[in-house]
Design a protein around this motif. Structure first.
Motif, PDB file in Angstrom:
ATOM      1  N   TYR A   8       2.974  -4.960  -7.183  1.00 14.49           N
ATOM      2  CA  TYR A   8       2.352  -3.634  -7.164  1.00 14.49           C
ATOM      3  C   TYR A   8       2.762  -2.857  -5.911  1.00 14.49           C
ATOM      4  CZ  TYR A   8      -1.087   0.039  -7.042  1.00 14.49           C
ATOM      5  OH  TYR A   8      -1.694   1.251  -6.972  1.00 14.49           O
ATOM      6  N   GLU A   9       2.858  -3.564  -4.762  1.00 14.04           N
ATOM      7  CA  GLU A   9       3.292  -2.885  -3.538  1.00 14.04           C
ATOM      8  C   GLU A   9       4.725  -2.364  -3.693  1.00 14.04           C
ATOM      9  OE1 GLU A   9       2.690  -5.239  -0.106  1.00 14.04           O
ATOM     10  OE2 GLU A   9       0.526  -5.450  -0.398  1.00 14.04           O
ATOM     11  N   SER A  11       6.024  -1.420  -6.466  1.00 12.93           N
ATOM     12  CA  SER A  11       5.933  -0.244  -7.344  1.00 12.93           C
ATOM     13  C   SER A  11       5.449   0.974  -6.570  1.00 12.93           C
ATOM     14  CB  SER A  11       5.001  -0.530  -8.524  1.00 12.93           C
ATOM     15  OG  SER A  11       3.666  -0.591  -8.086  1.00 12.93           O
ATOM     16  N   LEU A  12       4.641   0.731  -5.528  1.00 11.01           N
ATOM     17  CA  LEU A  12       4.186   1.847  -4.706  1.00 11.01           C
ATOM     18  C   LEU A  12       5.364   2.543  -4.043  1.00 11.01           C
ATOM     19  CD1 LEU A  12       0.962   0.531  -2.930  1.00 11.01           C
ATOM     20  CD2 LEU A  12       1.158   1.985  -4.934  1.00 11.01           C
ATOM     21  N   HIS A  13       6.315   1.762  -3.535  1.00  7.62           N
ATOM     22  CA  HIS A  13       7.492   2.349  -2.890  1.00  7.62           C
ATOM     23  C   HIS A  13       8.295   3.173  -3.888  1.00  7.62           C
ATOM     24  CE1 HIS A  13       7.198   0.296   1.012  1.00  7.62           C
ATOM     25  NE2 HIS A  13       6.682  -0.713   0.324  1.00  7.62           N
ATOM     26  N   SER A  15       7.152   4.542  -6.675  1.00 12.97           N
ATOM     27  CA  SER A  15       6.369   5.715  -7.076  1.00 12.97           C
ATOM     28  C   SER A  15       6.397   6.796  -6.002  1.00 12.97           C
ATOM     29  CB  SER A  15       4.927   5.303  -7.362  1.00 12.97           C
ATOM     30  OG  SER A  15       4.161   6.411  -7.732  1.00 12.97           O
ATOM     31  N   ALA A  16       6.342   6.383  -4.728  1.00 11.69           N
ATOM     32  CA  ALA A  16       6.376   7.358  -3.633  1.00 11.69           C
ATOM     33  C   ALA A  16       7.699   8.123  -3.650  1.00 11.69           C
ATOM     34  CB  ALA A  16       6.198   6.654  -2.292  1.00 11.69           C
ATOM     35  N   TYR A 452      -1.366  11.817  -3.460  1.00 15.07           N
ATOM     36  CA  TYR A 452      -0.911  10.669  -4.234  1.00 15.07           C
ATOM     37  C   TYR A 452      -1.408   9.364  -3.620  1.00 15.07           C
ATOM     38  CZ  TYR A 452       2.155  13.919  -6.644  1.00 15.07           C
ATOM     39  OH  TYR A 452       2.640  14.952  -7.379  1.00 15.07           O
ATOM     40  N   GLU A 454      -0.338   6.297  -4.106  1.00 16.56           N
ATOM     41  CA  GLU A 454       0.722   5.386  -3.665  1.00 16.56           C
ATOM     42  C   GLU A 454       1.271   5.792  -2.297  1.00 16.56           C
ATOM     43  OE1 GLU A 454       0.550   7.027  -6.396  1.00 16.56           O
ATOM     44  OE2 GLU A 454       0.793   5.754  -8.182  1.00 16.56           O
ATOM     45  N   GLU A 455       1.418   7.093  -2.114  1.00 19.05           N
ATOM     46  CA  GLU A 455       1.954   7.589  -0.841  1.00 19.05           C
ATOM     47  C   GLU A 455       1.047   7.213   0.326  1.00 19.05           C
ATOM     48  OE1 GLU A 455       2.748  11.933   1.251  1.00 19.05           O
ATOM     49  OE2 GLU A 455       2.609  11.784  -0.936  1.00 19.05           O
ATOM     50  N   LEU A 458       1.056   3.316   0.957  1.00 18.51           N
ATOM     51  CA  LEU A 458       2.268   2.902   1.673  1.00 18.51           C
ATOM     52  C   LEU A 458       2.222   3.318   3.132  1.00 18.51           C
ATOM     53  CD1 LEU A 458       5.085   3.595  -0.934  1.00 18.51           C
ATOM     54  CD2 LEU A 458       4.392   1.390   0.004  1.00 18.51           C
ATOM     55  N   GLN A 487      -7.769   1.587 -13.215  1.00 15.65           N
ATOM     56  CA  GLN A 487      -7.703   1.811 -11.778  1.00 15.65           C
ATOM     57  C   GLN A 487      -8.770   1.010 -11.043  1.00 15.65           C
ATOM     58  OE1 GLN A 487      -7.653   4.007 -14.171  1.00 15.65           O
ATOM     59  NE2 GLN A 487      -6.490   5.874 -13.685  1.00 15.65           N
TER      60      GLN A 487
END
Length: 974
Positions: A8-9, A11-13, A15-16, A452, A454-455, A458, A487
């Motif tokens: 998931y982490e 995917s955060l990068h 998504s950002a 966001y 994810e932003e 991160l 969520q």
């Protein structure tokens, strides 16, 4: 689970990066769309007053919706703005060249002071039409007036302060008399209290303001062209009416505190902002040569009321030598400067010009700007035109200024009803806190924004701020809607992983013990939060896996308790030999299924406590489900431990009154094994009625026989009504026990005699006790001496039972005499019965000719009838009609059959050629048959009176009208 979070982490990068590309093409970061559907009205909305003055306007003042203006040389116009169509014109009545210099109107709009350029002053009250001259004021050119807002009324000004062009400050009071229009002198007194000076000497008193603070403290503000003075002092309570002389007297020997600026406009003006009617001003703005001194008023300060002062220089296009400002007005966030041809509004937060309004040359030069403090309206006039400004939503853009000043709390306060603006403020505050390394505060703010997810996540991951990341996730989780289940699941799982990691790090560091305890408490609060309960419950398997992967058994148990997964809790305690804790959990939550599951383990180690817990559960436990645990336990335990099993079984039987056969059989087996004394008492207490006995009789008999409990076997035989077996076994134990068994079959004398003969044979043949055998004869009346004699041996002499033989013979004689007496009584009874029968045959009754049938009320003698002993008389057919419906079905059928036979016997013979003898014989036989049929009919119909017999009693619950014929009967009555 950890690998899922790692993915998931990653995917955060990704998504950002996508979001940055979206931002580059203009996609907004906020969830709000900031669109204006129509043009927003300006803050300061100008309105020209539809008024054409007949002469030029010299001066204008307004207060409490009362407007006064000086027109030309000698005219004064008063307008109540609530009734603008009813103006009032007053003539000053001056014949000289005097002109109006300035006008001053108090806060109530009642007292108007008119200063003339001839150093005179006039007074006009709102309730009168005539202007009065203030004689004591003559010789002074009035520059300013400080009204008394605390003691002033519509008829009296109270002590007021008056500033002159020579720098003197006078104290005065004006009053309207009650008895007449005016007293001789409306000015009660006029005395000098102070003189204001600058470095060059006395200077004109440009402005005066009186304010009252706390604890009776008064603040007096006075300004000259370059200086702002403050006079502070207390006026004793109850002496306010005496004026302010005492305050000025305190500064007779030294100058009061003042602020001075070098530049000079030739005059100055101070404005105040009051948020609500009848409250104290909150801020001030002093227009002087160097700019505008702005600040707030703090009434708690001991020596100076001015606070947070700053000087806003004039805008660059204002040159005080060419176009210096004329007037100033202060609102909540702006001060307005009046210039000869325009109005400028400057924000008090940043000193920027936010509004400018240019006036056309045709209106002439702007003369004066004032504000009505009660309705917050701003008035501007030239010599020919009057304008009014309405202030609308002044605070609409204040949030931006506070935000740019990093005053985020104030910024949020002024945009709390505008979510799109609030989001911008929160984002700016979060970024500000992040840049200043206040990561926790930043996380709290970020969680409230629409940025966001994810932003932001991160951002904290790259800064290695796990604690701040946790705070962000917690806040974000609390803001999610119930419908956002995916969520919620993700955040809950991620937070659990972060908490476990953080606890693992802190636990290994003794110096971080307090932080560890605090974090543990937060984690437990998170797990027990009602908001997270459903999500944690639905994903409890994943949470258990996370806890297990970290080896955190303490929180695994804690989480299991929260999820009410007590089976896992109890199993954990049992695996770690914590049997008391396991039992405490069971006792606390009282779950029957868990008791059934874990009792076999617990009873092996803490039998007494387990039984106590069972007893405390009472009837909620089904003892049958606990028997397997007791059986396994009792097979390997000592007698003392078996007593615990007996204790619980006795509780079930005697306290809970259990009737289950399995429970009673098990208790019986325990008694037979360890407590034979209690066995017999239990059997006796259970009774001898087989239908009310809850144990299995055959099982109990076999069990007692195996363990040699003969008395118990005898009792069971008695209950089973196997009296012969009971007596046979009882004779092996005790003759008296056998005797008690022999008397039990009370209804079967033959069996009783047989049982007693068994006892007698045993006594004679086995015990060889003649006396005891004779005692058997006296105990049972069914036994005779002749029944017992065969059991005795031949050598026994008659002396042993001589008395018994004699008693037997006497009994026989008594019985014979009794039979004779009974026979004589029977003979007498038969004789009396025969006499009664003969008497009944001769009994008769008389019927009068006028007697009527009790049923139809017609004469009785017209048809065959019946006469009953009770006196009721019925026609045959009436009685038959009344009796027939109430007869049983079989009697109704029999009666109909008898009637048919009777009708058949009454028909004449068809043959006329029979021999005479045969005909006579036939008639005799027919007559006899007919009489017999009539008798049978009488037995059915006339067995009893229909009104007095049982038939009437049986019909008492029958309705008068047949339910099937009720409707027909009801219609017949209509």
């Amino acid at each position: 689970m950890a690998s899922i979070l790692d993915e998931y982490e990653d995917s955060l990068h990704r998504s950002a990066a996508v979001q940055q590309s979206r931002a580059s093409v203009g996609i907004p970061h906020s969830g709000y769309v900031n669109a204006r559907l129509e043009k927003e009205t300006p803050i300061f909305n100008k309105q020209r007053i539809d008024f054409a003055p007949p002469e030029k306007i010299n001066s204008l003042v307004v207060s409490s919706n009362q407007l006064c203006m000086s027109l030309g040389k000698d005219t004064l116009l008063r307008i109540d703005l609530g009734k603008p169509d009813e103006p009032n014109q007053v003539e000053l009545g001056r014949k000289d060249e005097a002109r109006v210099y300035k006008m001053f109107l108090d806060h109530t709009g009642s007292h108007l002071l008119i200063a003339l350029n001839t150093s005179e002053c006039l007074y006009l009250n709102r309730s009168v039409q005539k202007v009065r001259a203030l004689s004591r004021w003559k010789g002074h050119l009035i520059e300013s007036v400080g009204w008394n807002k605390f003691l002033g009324s519509e008829t009296n000004t109270g002590p007021i302060l008056v500033g002159t062009s020579q720098g003197q400050i006078y104290e005065a009071e004006i009053s309207v008399s009650e008895g007449s229009l005016f007293s001789t002198n409306p000015d009660q007194y006029f005395r000098q209290v102070y003189t204001l000076e600058e470095e060059s000497g006395p200077a004109p008193v440009c402005c005066l303001e009186i304010e009252r603070g706390i604890e009776g403290k008064f603040f007096i503000i006075a300004t000259t062209r370059k200086r702002l003075f403050q006079f502070v002092g207390k006026v004793p309570e109850g002496t306010e009416q005496q004026g302010f002389s005492s305050i000025f007297a305190m500064h007779a020997d030294h100058l009061p505190s003042f602020r001075e600026f070098p530049a000079n406009l030739g005059f100055s003006e101070i404005a105040f902002y009051t948020p609500k009617l009848r409250s104290n001003p909150r801020s001030f703005a002093w227009m002087m040569g160097n700019g505008v001194l702005y600040g707030t008023l703090d009434y708690s300060r001991p020596d100076s009321i001015l606070s947070d002062e700053r000087v806003w220089v004039y805008p660059s296009d204002i040159d005080i030598t060419v176009n210096k400002p004329i007037s100033i007005v202060l609102t909540q966030f702006h001060f307005l400067l009046l210039l000869p041809d325009r109005v400028k509004a400057v924000c008090t937060l940043n000193g920027q010009v936010v509004f400018q309004d240019l006036f056309l040359e045709k209106f002439g030069l702007l003369t004066r700007m004032i504000k009505d403090p009660t309705v917050q309206q701003i008035w501007i006039h030239t010599e020919k035109v009057v304008f009014r400004y309405h202030v609308q939503r002044e605070s609409r853009d204040v949030w931006k200024m506070y935000m740019n000043m990093n005053k985020f709390d104030l910024a949020k306060e002024y945009c709390k009803d505008r979510p799109e603006c609030l989001d911008i403020v929160l984002a700016k505050e979060a970024e500000h806190c992040f840049q200043n390394k206040r990561y926790l505060d930043s996380a709290k703010c970020y969680a409230l924004t629409q940025n966001y997810f994810e932003e932001i996540a991160l951002k904290f991951i790259e800064a290695k701020q796990e604690e701040a990341l946790m705070e962000f996730l917690i806040k974000k989780l609390s803001n999610l809607k119930p419908s956002e289940k995916t969520q919620t699941t993700l955040l809950t799982t991620w937070l659990t992983e972060l908490y476990l990691n953080w606890l693992g790090i802190l636990e290994g560091d003794p110096s971080q013990r307090n932080l560890y305890l605090d974090t543990r408490e937060k984690f437990r609060t998170f797990l027990s939060s009602p908001k997270n309960k459903d999500c944690l419950f639905n994903n409890r398997a994943s949470i258990y896996d996370l806890l297990a992967s970290h080896g955190d058994t303490e929180h695994m148990v804690y989480f299991a308790v929260i999820m009410q997964d007590y089976e896992r809790v109890v199993a954990h305690h049992c695996q770690h030999d914590e049997y008391d804790e396991a039992l405490n959990v069971l006792s606390r939550h009282r779950d029957e299924k868990l008791f059934y599951k874990f009792s076999p383990v617990l009873i092996q180690h803490i039998p007494k406590k387990v039984v106590d817990a069972w007893i405390s559960m009472g009837s909620r436990l089904d003892a049958r489900n606990l028997i397997p645990a007791l059986v396994n336990y009792s097979q390997s335990a000592s007698t003392q431990q078996i007593n615990e099993a007996i204790r619980y079984m006795e509780f079930c039987v005697y306290q809970l009154e259990e009737t289950q056969q399995a429970i009673h059989n098990y208790l019986l087996s325990l008694y037979a094994l360890c407590r034979p004394d209690s066995l017999l008492s239990y059997l006796e207490q259970a009774g001898t009625n087989p239908n009310r006995i809850h144990y299995d009789l055959k099982y109990a008999l076999r069990l007692c026989a195996e363990h040699g409990h003969h008395r118990a076997c005898v009792h069971i035989y008695k209950v089973m009504e196997l009296y012969e077996e009971a007596v046979d076994l009882a004779l092996q134990v005790d003759v008296d026990l056998a005797k008690s068994c022999a008397d039990l079959p009370e209804d079967d004398e033959e069996l009783r005699k047989k049982l007693w003969l068994k006892i007698a044979r045993h006594v004679v043949q086995e015990e060889k006790d003649v006396k005891k055998a004779m005692a058997c004869l006296s105990s049972c009346a069914l036994l005779k001496i002749e029944d017992v004699l065969p059991f005795f041996p031949d050598f026994v002499t008659i002396d042993h039972f001589k008395e018994a033989i004699c008693n037997s013979l006497e009994d026989y004689n008594k019985h014979i005499e009794e039979l004779k007496r009974e026979m004589e009584e029977a003979t007498q009874s038969a004789k009396r019965i025969r006499e009664d029968i003969q008497e009944m045959r001769n009994k008769y009754g008389s019927v009068e000719p006028q007697e009527k049938c009790a049923a139809c009320d017609f004469p009785l003698l017209n048809r065959p009838f019946y006469l009953f002993l009770c006196g009721h008389m019925f026609h045959y057919d009436c009685l038959l009609q009344a009796v027939f419906p109430n007869l049983p079905a079989y009697k109704q059928a029999k009666l109909e059959d008898l009637q048919k036979k009777l009708a058949a016997t009454s028909q004449p013979s068809k043959s006329h050629h029979r021999p005479r003898d045969a005909d006579t014989i036939s008639l005799g036989k027919g007559q006899q048959s007919r009489e017999q049929i009539k008798a049978d009919i009488d037995d059915i119909v006339a067995a009893e009176c229909v009104y007095c017999g049982e038939l009437m009693i049986r019909s008492i619950d029958k309705p008068f009208i047949d339910p099937q014929k009720y409707e027909e009967e009801m219609q017949s009555w209509l």
